[in-house]
Scaffold this active site. Structure first.
Site, PDB file in Angstrom:
ATOM      1  N   TYR A  72      91.706  79.735  19.734  1.00  8.73           N
ATOM      2  CA  TYR A  72      90.723  79.862  20.819  1.00  8.73           C
ATOM      3  C   TYR A  72      90.047  81.232  20.787  1.00  8.73           C
ATOM      4  O   TYR A  72      88.835  81.353  20.934  1.00  8.73           O
ATOM      5  CB  TYR A  72      91.405  79.650  22.184  1.00  8.73           C
ATOM      6  CG  TYR A  72      90.404  79.529  23.311  1.00  8.73           C
ATOM      7  CD1 TYR A  72      89.964  78.282  23.732  1.00  8.73           C
ATOM      8  CD2 TYR A  72      89.891  80.660  23.938  1.00  8.73           C
ATOM      9  CE1 TYR A  72      89.033  78.160  24.745  1.00  8.73           C
ATOM     10  CE2 TYR A  72      88.958  80.553  24.954  1.00  8.73           C
ATOM     11  CZ  TYR A  72      88.531  79.304  25.356  1.00  8.73           C
ATOM     12  OH  TYR A  72      87.607  79.191  26.360  1.00  8.73           O
ATOM     13  N   PHE A 124      58.511  78.035  18.611  1.00  7.62           N
ATOM     14  CA  PHE A 124      58.983  76.658  18.442  1.00  7.62           C
ATOM     15  C   PHE A 124      59.126  76.016  19.828  1.00  7.62           C
ATOM     16  O   PHE A 124      59.253  76.711  20.821  1.00  7.62           O
ATOM     17  CB  PHE A 124      60.309  76.649  17.686  1.00  7.62           C
ATOM     18  CG  PHE A 124      60.796  75.253  17.433  1.00  7.62           C
ATOM     19  CD1 PHE A 124      60.104  74.410  16.582  1.00  7.62           C
ATOM     20  CD2 PHE A 124      61.916  74.754  18.075  1.00  7.62           C
ATOM     21  CE1 PHE A 124      60.513  73.111  16.376  1.00  7.62           C
ATOM     22  CE2 PHE A 124      62.338  73.450  17.869  1.00  7.62           C
ATOM     23  CZ  PHE A 124      61.634  72.636  17.024  1.00  7.62           C
ATOM     24  N   ASP A 125      59.099  74.679  19.881  1.00  6.85           N
ATOM     25  CA  ASP A 125      59.029  74.026  21.202  1.00  6.85           C
ATOM     26  C   ASP A 125      60.202  74.343  22.118  1.00  6.85           C
ATOM     27  O   ASP A 125      60.019  74.518  23.315  1.00  6.85           O
ATOM     28  CB  ASP A 125      58.787  72.507  21.079  1.00  6.85           C
ATOM     29  CG  ASP A 125      59.818  71.784  20.249  1.00  6.85           C
ATOM     30  OD1 ASP A 125      60.615  72.459  19.583  1.00  6.85           O
ATOM     31  OD2 ASP A 125      59.830  70.550  20.250  1.00  6.85           O
ATOM     32  N   ASP A 214      63.214  84.865  15.298  1.00  7.69           N
ATOM     33  CA  ASP A 214      63.657  83.463  15.309  1.00  7.69           C
ATOM     34  C   ASP A 214      63.828  83.083  13.850  1.00  7.69           C
ATOM     35  O   ASP A 214      62.869  82.928  13.106  1.00  7.69           O
ATOM     36  CB  ASP A 214      62.613  82.589  16.015  1.00  7.69           C
ATOM     37  CG  ASP A 214      63.022  81.123  16.050  1.00  7.69           C
ATOM     38  OD1 ASP A 214      63.938  80.745  15.294  1.00  7.69           O
ATOM     39  OD2 ASP A 214      62.416  80.356  16.811  1.00  7.69           O
ATOM     40  N   ALA A 216      65.430  80.605  11.902  1.00  9.27           N
ATOM     41  CA  ALA A 216      65.859  79.314  11.370  1.00  9.27           C
ATOM     42  C   ALA A 216      65.654  79.191   9.847  1.00  9.27           C
ATOM     43  O   ALA A 216      66.516  78.694   9.139  1.00  9.27           O
ATOM     44  CB  ALA A 216      65.129  78.187  12.094  1.00  9.27           C
ATOM     45  N   LYS A 257      69.351  74.883   9.619  1.00  5.50           N
ATOM     46  CA  LYS A 257      68.334  74.866   8.556  1.00  5.50           C
ATOM     47  C   LYS A 257      68.859  75.700   7.383  1.00  5.50           C
ATOM     48  O   LYS A 257      69.590  75.190   6.544  1.00  5.50           O
ATOM     49  CB  LYS A 257      66.996  75.420   9.068  1.00  5.50           C
ATOM     50  CG  LYS A 257      66.268  74.475  10.021  1.00  5.50           C
ATOM     51  CD  LYS A 257      66.693  74.640  11.438  1.00  5.50           C
ATOM     52  CE  LYS A 257      65.780  73.949  12.425  1.00  5.50           C
ATOM     53  NZ  LYS A 257      66.348  73.924  13.768  1.00  5.50           N
ATOM     54  N   HIS A 449      57.957  64.929  23.950  1.00  5.84           N
ATOM     55  CA  HIS A 449      57.860  64.167  22.698  1.00  5.84           C
ATOM     56  C   HIS A 449      59.142  63.440  22.322  1.00  5.84           C
ATOM     57  O   HIS A 449      59.110  62.429  21.639  1.00  5.84           O
ATOM     58  CB  HIS A 449      57.404  65.075  21.548  1.00  5.84           C
ATOM     59  CG  HIS A 449      58.324  66.233  21.302  1.00  5.84           C
ATOM     60  ND1 HIS A 449      58.399  67.298  22.159  1.00  5.84           N
ATOM     61  CD2 HIS A 449      59.211  66.466  20.323  1.00  5.84           C
ATOM     62  CE1 HIS A 449      59.299  68.155  21.692  1.00  5.84           C
ATOM     63  NE2 HIS A 449      59.807  67.675  20.587  1.00  5.84           N
TER      64      HIS A 449
HETATM   65  N1  F0G Z   1      63.455  77.905  16.130  1.00  5.20           N
HETATM   66  C1  F0G Z   1      62.818  77.233  15.168  1.00  5.20           C
HETATM   67  C2  F0G Z   1      61.765  77.916  14.351  1.00  5.20           C
HETATM   68  C3  F0G Z   1      63.114  75.891  14.937  1.00  5.20           C
HETATM   69  O1  F0G Z   1      62.457  75.225  13.992  1.00  5.20           O
HETATM   70  C4  F0G Z   1      64.129  75.280  15.726  1.00  5.20           C
HETATM   71  C5  F0G Z   1      64.474  73.880  15.535  1.00  5.20           C
HETATM   72  C6  F0G Z   1      64.776  76.029  16.711  1.00  5.20           C
HETATM   73  C7  F0G Z   1      64.412  77.347  16.881  1.00  5.20           C
HETATM   74  C8  F0G Z   1      65.852  75.439  17.582  1.00  5.20           C
HETATM   75  O2  F0G Z   1      67.018  75.278  16.879  1.00  5.20           O
HETATM   76  O3  F0G Z   1      67.406  72.811  16.809  1.00  5.20           O
HETATM   77  O4  F0G Z   1      69.229  74.414  16.299  1.00  5.20           O
HETATM   78  O5  F0G Z   1      68.434  74.151  18.601  1.00  5.20           O
HETATM   79  N2  F0G Z   1      63.820  73.108  14.834  1.00  5.20           N
HETATM   80  C9  F0G Z   1      64.129  71.749  14.485  1.00  5.20           C
HETATM   81  C10 F0G Z   1      62.965  71.147  13.763  1.00  5.20           C
HETATM   82  C11 F0G Z   1      64.676  70.913  15.562  1.00  5.20           C
HETATM   83  O6  F0G Z   1      62.985  69.935  13.562  1.00  5.20           O
HETATM   84  O7  F0G Z   1      62.046  71.879  13.357  1.00  5.20           O
HETATM   85  P1  F0G Z   1      68.066  74.085  17.166  1.00  5.20           P
END
Ligand code: F0G
Length: 458
Positions: A72, A124-125, A214, A216, A257, A449
């Protein structure tokens, strides 16, 4: 003769996939309300919805899974991951989270207050969602070059320093940080140059504003710096990564990713105060600070994934496959965001289905057509995803309307790329017959979406 290119790995395990009939797909898509997020995975032949958590782990990553320490508190797996993050990114303070948006949630809970302004190169969204749900404003400062899909420039993900300077000057005292996204997913997986990272960070720091990366697809970004930016050809991906992160103050990471794990993420920080602040939100939202939403075995697999995916051959294999798909689309004359991005090809739906008005969502319609054609599940990155303005509630039609063909890492072969390109060509060839799009029947107030229900017009 020069030997042709081939993947830098061989396959040890396979997963069967199956084709379906057009009749089956018509039924399934209707049941899914013309929203491919609502399809069952088994109804999909080639799944290009995302490269997130869909990659194939290596034998070494699976071996690491067996060595996971599930204690833990203070698990050796945490310290292994923490060391890897310190070595690669120079971030001394690390909080694991269950995925990228959880990293955003924890860090932004500490940093973002109502009325704040957070500039970024196309947030990102989920990033935008975490800002707007806190009644703060996400302002896009991406270079205008990104808006012209046919313009061939090497670093289309860049920040416009003029736009950024304007936001920083006009909102003094209201900007807790800036988000720099590498690669810039929303505009087509387009990279940000080292020069732009350096200048963006210098500008923010002159205004006393910290920068959060950010991250990813940081490794793909490093690959493009190595292969496209003067002065970096002889540097390793790990050296370039270290330089990129020398400029920023913190990072949020979706490890699904470029970490090549199915689930996971983390926050890395240089500032102890931020770490102490974020910790307070990690414990109630994610879990105790040495696991924060991840299993020990997953932290091990991630530590390994980060190491192997910052090697040139691994990245070259991947980017080469995306470029191969792009070359097939070029052959068929299909317009996409140029040049080909790191993780995906973004087809310009406005140009393909040019008879469908914006109000009928061309990219969403093209996504449906591609699924009906061949069972290929792509993802709309367009007007549906752009959602409504939180104040006026008007649809945001100002950006690009794209269909993302997102390639999972180490999963499909170039033969699958041939199928994708052929299916896209078939839809493209009958584009003149596709004159009506879709209409919204039901939508959620935020991030619509994923769950939106549509009907087909015409
Ligand atoms: N930032 C970027 C640039 C992303 O592309 C994503 C996720 C996130 C943050 C959020 O990360 O999914 O681990 O919570 N992108 C995916 C996509 C979902 O399909 O582009 P997460």
């Amino acid at each position: 003769m020069e030997l042709p290119f081939a993947e830098s790995w061989k396959i040890k395990m396979i997963e069967p996939i199956r084709r379906s009939t057009r009749q089956e797909r018509e039924q399934w898509l209707k049941e899914a309300h013309y929203n491919v997020f609502q399809l069952k995975a088994e109804q999909v032949y080639i799944d290009l919805l995302t490269d997130s958590g869909t990659g194939a782990m290596s034998d070494r990553q699976w071996a690491e899974m067996m060595l996971g320490d599930e204690s833990y508190a203070g698990a050796t797996s945490f310290y292994k991951l923490e060391k890897r993050i310190r070595d690669l990114f120079g971030m001394p303070y690390v909080i694991p989270t269950h995925q990228g948006r959880a990293a955003e949630n924890v860090l932004f809970s500490y940093l973002v207050k109502e009325g704040d302004v957070i500039p970024g190169n196309a947030h990102f969204d989920t990033t935008k969602g975490h800002i707007e749900s806190r009644h703060a404003h996400a302002i896009d400062v991406t270079t205008d070059e990104a808006k012209d899909t046919q313009l061939e420039v090497p670093f289309k993900g860049n920040v416009s320093l003029e736009k950024l300077e304007k936001v920083l000057t006009e909102n003094k005292g209201r900007v807790p940080f800036m988000v720099l996204t590498i690669t810039n997913n929303t505009v087509g997986g387009q990279p940000v140059s080292m020069e732009n990272i350096r200048e963006t960070c210098a500008l923010c720091h002159r205004h006393g504003v910290p920068v959060v990366m950010d991250s990813a697809r940081f490794a793909e970004n490093a690959y493009f710096i190595k292969t496209r930016e003067a002065g970096y050809a002889d540097r390793t991906i790990k050296e370039i990564t270290a330089e990129m992160y020398s400029h920023v103050d913190a990072m949020t990471m979706s490890a699904k990713k470029d970490g090549i794990v199915n689930m996971g993420g983390f926050i890395g920080m240089k500032n102890r105060e931020w770490y102490e602040g974020a910790k307070l939100y990690c414990i109630p939202f994610e879990g105790y600070v040495t696991y924060g939403g991840m299993n020990g075995r997953d932290m091990n697999a991630l530590a390994q994934g980060l190491d192997e995916n910052t090697e040139f051959d691994m990245l070259h294999t991947r980017i080469h496959q995306v470029a191969y798909l792009a070359s097939k689309l070029d052959e068929y004359g299909i317009p996409y965001q140029r040049p080909a991005g790191g993780h995906a090809i973004f087809v310009d739906a406005d140009k393909v289905l040019d008879r469908i008005p914006k109000e009928e969502f061309p990219a969403q319609t093209l996504t449906c057509e591609l699924y009906l054609e061949a069972g290929i599940r792509a993802c709309e990155i367009g007007y549906m995803l752009a959602d409504r303005d939180p104040e006026t509630r008007e649809n945001r039609f100002g950006g690009l309307d794209l269909v993302r063909l997102c390639i999972p890492r180490r999963v499909y072969t170039d033969n699958h790329m041939n199928v994708i390109a052929a299916a896209m060509k078939n839809v493209y060839d009958r584009r003149a017959e596709i004159t009506r799009g879709v209409a919204i029947e039901w939508e959620a107030p935020l991030m619509r979406h994923f769950t939106v229900q549509l009907k087909r017009l015409g």
